[in-house]
Design a protein around this motif. Sequence first.
Motif, short mmCIF file in Angstrom:
data_model
loop_
_atom_site.label_atom_id
_atom_site.label_comp_id
_atom_site.label_asym_id
_atom_site.label_seq_id
_atom_site.Cartn_x
_atom_site.Cartn_y
_atom_site.Cartn_z
N CYS A 79 -20.41 16.99 0.32
CA CYS A 79 -19.62 15.64 0.79
C CYS A 79 -18.29 15.60 0.13
O CYS A 79 -18.26 16.02 -1.01
CB CYS A 79 -20.32 14.25 0.48
N VAL A 164 -21.78 16.65 7.72
CA VAL A 164 -20.86 15.75 6.60
C VAL A 164 -19.59 15.19 7.71
O VAL A 164 -18.79 16.05 8.12
CB VAL A 164 -20.50 16.53 5.37
N ASP A 168 -17.80 10.84 4.18
CA ASP A 168 -19.07 10.87 3.61
C ASP A 168 -18.94 11.29 2.11
O ASP A 168 -18.35 12.32 1.78
CB ASP A 168 -19.88 11.95 4.24
N SER A 171 -23.74 10.43 1.78
CA SER A 171 -24.53 10.39 2.87
C SER A 171 -24.27 11.75 3.84
O SER A 171 -23.20 12.21 3.80
CB SER A 171 -24.47 9.08 3.74
N MET A 172 -25.50 12.11 4.67
CA MET A 172 -25.03 12.99 5.78
C MET A 172 -25.97 12.53 6.93
O MET A 172 -26.68 11.69 6.79
CB MET A 172 -25.50 14.33 5.36
N THR A 173 -25.28 12.92 8.13
CA THR A 173 -26.27 12.54 9.35
C THR A 173 -27.10 13.89 9.69
O THR A 173 -26.79 15.00 9.58
CB THR A 173 -25.28 12.39 10.36
#
Length: 179
Positions: A79, A164, A168, A171-173
């Motif tokens: 990130c 990323v 961010d 966190s990441m998706t």
Amino acid sequence: MSKVKEHANDFDLKMVGLSNFNFIVGENYSITDGQPWNGVSTTTNNEGATITVKAGRKKSTEVAEWFEKAIKNGSAIGCQTIDKLPKKLNFACKGTMSFTHGGNSYVGEDIVIAQGSTTGARNNWWIGGPNMATINDFPAGILSIISQNFKQGKLLKAKVTFTVFAGDVSSMTMNIISI
């Protein structure tokens, strides 16, 4: 002399509909000498999952070297960075990630997560592994995407991506692509 302090370090993985999330580490981790390590726990909510690492936050090149060895010839993303690999990390750990989504159970092995810090002194997160591959050609606003095949039972059933986005830090998706 600096004080040694344990922190609850939270790393959020965003994926609506995620349940039964787990990240099992065991004794496969690295932390800067003298820093506390009290393991990894996970929680799941309606936006995804949180991995909490209870550990100290003193960065070192030794932990970054451990991270690089743990991902071997695979790939990693972090990130708020364009670096391919971290230069210093607070801690790193390697484990098995499992979760349920859409009624299907998925398992990904040899996933390595770590925490370092940005030049702005914010703690940032990294994810990688020997089975991870970087994806190129992504839309504006996305800094990095990495993926790994996950198993459903003993068969490879899906590719899980970790993305990323600009902004961010912790966190990441996550997304699932059927294969």
